[in-house]
Structures are given as structure tokens and as C-alpha cells.
Design an enzyme around this catalytic site. Structure first.
Site, PDB file in Angstrom:
ATOM      1  N   CYS A 135       0.847  -1.193   0.000  1.00 50.38           N
ATOM      2  CA  CYS A 135       0.000   0.000   0.000  1.00 50.38           C
ATOM      3  C   CYS A 135       0.880   1.240   0.000  1.00 50.38           C
ATOM      4  CB  CYS A 135      -0.925   0.003   1.212  1.00 50.38           C
ATOM      5  SG  CYS A 135      -1.927   1.507   1.340  1.00 50.38           S
ATOM      6  N   CYS A 142      -1.539   6.959   5.817  1.00 49.29           N
ATOM      7  CA  CYS A 142      -2.692   6.249   6.382  1.00 49.29           C
ATOM      8  C   CYS A 142      -2.185   5.095   7.237  1.00 49.29           C
ATOM      9  CB  CYS A 142      -3.601   5.726   5.266  1.00 49.29           C
ATOM     10  SG  CYS A 142      -5.043   4.801   5.878  1.00 49.29           S
ATOM     11  N   CYS A 163      -4.802   0.285   8.405  1.00 52.95           N
ATOM     12  CA  CYS A 163      -4.461  -1.145   8.386  1.00 52.95           C
ATOM     13  C   CYS A 163      -3.198  -1.357   9.219  1.00 52.95           C
ATOM     14  CB  CYS A 163      -4.265  -1.627   6.953  1.00 52.95           C
ATOM     15  SG  CYS A 163      -5.762  -1.553   5.943  1.00 52.95           S
ATOM     16  N   GLN A 192     -22.641  -6.224   5.637  1.00 49.91           N
ATOM     17  CA  GLN A 192     -21.227  -6.551   5.812  1.00 49.91           C
ATOM     18  C   GLN A 192     -20.386  -5.985   4.665  1.00 49.91           C
ATOM     19  OE1 GLN A 192     -19.904  -7.773   8.405  1.00 49.91           O
ATOM     20  NE2 GLN A 192     -21.319  -9.159   9.440  1.00 49.91           N
ATOM     21  N   GLU A 230     -35.125  -6.692  14.199  1.00 50.83           N
ATOM     22  CA  GLU A 230     -34.089  -5.671  13.980  1.00 50.83           C
ATOM     23  C   GLU A 230     -34.726  -4.311  14.218  1.00 50.83           C
ATOM     24  OE1 GLU A 230     -31.179  -3.258  13.251  1.00 50.83           O
ATOM     25  OE2 GLU A 230     -30.727  -5.412  13.109  1.00 50.83           O
ATOM     26  N   ASN A 241     -26.909 -11.661  16.579  1.00 50.04           N
ATOM     27  CA  ASN A 241     -25.828 -11.023  15.818  1.00 50.04           C
ATOM     28  C   ASN A 241     -25.772  -9.548  16.222  1.00 50.04           C
ATOM     29  OD1 ASN A 241     -23.832 -10.505  13.865  1.00 50.04           O
ATOM     30  ND2 ASN A 241     -25.362 -10.045  12.303  1.00 50.04           N
ATOM     31  N   CYS A 243     -18.904  -9.486  16.193  1.00 54.10           N
ATOM     32  CA  CYS A 243     -17.782  -8.731  15.633  1.00 54.10           C
ATOM     33  C   CYS A 243     -16.875  -8.225  16.751  1.00 54.10           C
ATOM     34  CB  CYS A 243     -18.288  -7.565  14.787  1.00 54.10           C
ATOM     35  SG  CYS A 243     -19.322  -6.392  15.693  1.00 54.10           S
TER      36      CYS A 243
END
Length: 376
Positions: free
Chosen positions: A3, A11, A14, A212, A262, A307, A334
Site C-alpha cells: 500500500c 494512512c 491497516c 457486511q 431488527e 448477531n 464482531c
């Protein structure tokens, strides 16, 4: 993954980019083992990963610079803008969209919002792509409706240049805060939802529904849940925090009674549309708070799938599930830390299977799917 933005120090999103994918998976697996330490696990399934680059189906771009030379990307804490159009997480199909949008902003007179001066109109661009047919959804996040007439007038040119833009909206976010979107969504196209398809299951994406960002791994996550449920004696199931219905739509059968809950009405509209396409008449979706729904019920399903967002399901819902005592619980998370906390509030359940899904390469984050069986 190479990258140029990372190499130039522009940046640091990541943070694990210098590690190999195998090293990242090993570290994430070790973290999951640490969080579940002391909880017996019958089966650790092999982790699932996908491509290490070009996997994201969504870009969230802060718009800065000037109306003649806009920048799409992010702002550092000191206010310095960074253009992220060349981010290798995005698919190649995003590049021509970004390059066309820059002159379009000048054509439509959409002055980028200046955070320091609290002036300007265009705050963010939110771009989503369907892996099913390449269709895209573009949302202009504006400070007000001041430029809406100009935006509408310029749209024919944009749509001629980019026919893949199926859904276009203006979202109004008037608050001077780092909030991605406001409550008001104004559709600028007749089509209001983007068609997607995972594992031959039709899914729909609307502007204010969560979806997602890694479709390759997400499709395997849903397929795994379907396989697990298919091996269990389940005739009645709840899908809590169901979003657009990805889990429930994969797990449902014509004979199964399934209720999906939901809080976001936009997501429920997507789920209902998919259920109608599949002809599943015993599958029902409702826009309610998942915890309040569960506590108000007088019946016990065979399986409850949860979830939740990163905060987890919380002790009140854990306590109610423990009291209600469904035979099985599937927990998709998550945030494994809050999942582990929640599982410890379910003392009558044992972990039958755990599987890690590397939904977020080059970061410490991951998704995890856990099957719990009632022990008494």
C-alpha cells in the site's frame, strides 16, 4: 499487501499490514483462545479468510478540498486531508467512479464541508457495490438541502457517465460532529434498494441498513450458520439483531417458523423483500428492539441466533435467554470480548463449536461464530 499510502505514512488504518495473512490469522486465533479461556470448547473449527485486497464493497469518504479540486478520503486529527481513492482495499471498479465524481462535484456546485470553518455542504460520499450484478449505491451526505436542486439538475450527466449507479440519495446531516449520516434520506432515483445475492439467497441493501463490508467472507459466514442449523432439530427459530436478514434467510426452510427482529426499519424492509422472493411464508421480520421483543414473548424457540453490534447482547438479554432456555444459541459477533462476557452470563450453556472469520484483514478485528448447547 502493498500500500503506497501506508508506505508514505499517510494512512495507518491497516495497522497489521506488515504481517502476512497467516501471521494475522494466528494472532487473531490466539486472541480468541485467550478470551474464551476457562470455557470448555468441544470443537475449534479452522478459521475462514478471503482476499487480502480489493475485498471491500463499501467506501466511506470524507470530502474535503475545494469544489474545483475535491479530495475523497479522511481527515487526520490535525485536520490534514488524505485522499484515499487509491486504497487497495477497494475494488478496481471504484476508481472510475471516484474520478468521475470529482468533476461532477464542481458541475453540481457541491462545496466540500470545511470542518474548521463550519462552512460548505458536501460532507461525505458513501459508495456501495453489489457483487451480484455490479450495481452501485451512492449517497451524498449534505449539511442541508440548500444544494439539492443543483444536485438533481446535474444528475443526468452523472448517470450517463456511470450507468452502474442504480440507487442515488442525498442524506441530510446538519450537525457539526463526526457523524456519518443523518436521519433524513432523500431518494434521487426510482430504485431504492441494491440487489445482492449470497449463496443463491437474494439480499437487498438500502441506504440506512447495515450490510457486511467483506462479501466474500460474509457469504461463507452465512453458509456456515446455515450448515450448523441444518444439522440441528430446529423447527422454531429467532434471529435477533437480524439486519437485512442474512442469517435467517439462509437458515430458514419452508417447514421452519422463523422470526427476525431488527430495530432499523430500512433493514427490515430489505429482509421482507427477500423473504417474499423466496416464498417463505413462515418467516416473519419485525422492526423492534431485540431485547424488548425477546423478554415480551411467552414461547421458547428451539434456537435463538444473535448477531449484536460490538457492545454485545448485554446482561438483561443473557439473563432472559438463560431463563427461557432454548436448546441452542448461535452467537455471531464482531467483538469477541463482549461475546465472551455474554457467554459467561449463560452458565447453563456449553460451547459446541467456534469458528473465526477474518472479515477485517490487516486489523486486529475479526468475526466469530459460536454454537452453544444447553447443558441442563
Amino acid at each position: 499487501m502493498q500500500c503506497a499510502l501506508y508506505d508514505a505514512g499517510r494512512c495507518r488504518s491497516c495497522q497489521w499490514i506488515t504481517q502476512s495473512v497467516n501471521e494475522q490469522l494466528s494472532a487473531k486465533t490466539a486472541d480468541l483462545h485467550r478470551l474464551l479461556a476457562g470455557l470448555p470448547v468441544e470443537q475449534w473449527c479452522a478459521p475462514i479468510s478471503g482476499p487480502e485486497q480489493h475485498f471491500r464493497n463499501k467506501a466511506k469518504m470524507v470530502v474535503s478540498g475545494s469544489v474545483e479540486k475535491p479530495l475523497f478520503g479522511m481527515l487526520h486529527r490535525d485536520g490534514t486531508p488524505v485522499d484515499l481513492c487509491a486504497c487497495p482495499l477497494y475494488p478496481a471498479s471504484f476508481a472510475p467512479v471516484f474520478s468521475t465524481l470529482k468533476p461532477f462535484i464542481a458541475r453540481a456546485g457541491l462545496t466540500p464541508y470545511n470542518v474548521a470553518r463550519k462552512r460548505g455542504e458536501l460532507k461525505y460520499l458513501l459508495l456501495t457495490e453489489s457483487q451480484f450484478d455490479g450495481g452501485m449505491m451512492l449517497r451524498f451526505v449534505l449539511r442541508s438541502e440548500t444544494k439539492l436542486t443543483q444536485l438533481r439538475a446535474a444528475l443526468p450527466w452523472l448517470r450517463a457517465q456511470l450507468p452502474q449507479l442504480r440507487v442515488i440519495t442525498a442524506n441530510i446531516q446538519p450537525v457539526h460532529m463526526a457523524i456519518m449520516e443523518g436521519e433524513t434520506e432523500i431518494y434521487l432515483t426510482d430504485q431504492q434498494a441494491l440487489a445482492e445475492r449470497f449463496n443463491d439467497v437474494p439480499l437487498w441493501i438500502r441506504p440506512q441498513s447495515f450490510f457486511q463490508t467483506n462479501p466474500t467472507v460474509a457469504s461463507r459466514l452465512y453458509a456456515t450458520a446455515r450448515d450448523w442449523v441444518g444439522q440441528l432439530p430446529v423447527r422454531h427459530m429467532w434471529d435477533l439483531f437480524c439486519g437485512v436478514g442474512g442469517f435467517g434467510l439462509h437458515c430458514a426452510t419452508p417447514q421452519m417458523q422463523l422470526t427476525g427482529i431488527e430495530i432499523a426499519p430500512e433493514a427490515i424492509a430489505c429482509a421482507k423483500q427477500s423473504a417474499a422472493e423466496l416464498g417463505l411464508t413462515r418467516l416473519h421480520f419485525q422492526a423492534l428492539d431485540s431485547t424488548q421483543f425477546a423478554i415480551a414473548q411467552g414461547e421458547t424457540p428451539d434456537l435463538v441466533l444473535v448477531n449484536p453490534p460490538r457492545r454485545g447482547i448485554g446482561k438483561p438479554l443473557c439473563d432472559y435467554l438463560a431463563q427461557m432456555a432454548p436448546r441452542f444459541i448461535i452467537y455471531s459477533s464482531c467483538n469477541a470480548q463482549t461475546m465472551a462476557q455474554d457467554i459467561r452470563h449463560l452458565p447453563n450453556y456449553r460451547i459446541q463449536r467456534v469458528q473465526l472469520f477474518d472479515m477485517f484483514p490487516h486489523t486486529a478485528h475479526y468475526e466469530v461464530l459460536t454454537l452453544l448447547r444447553r447443558s441442563i
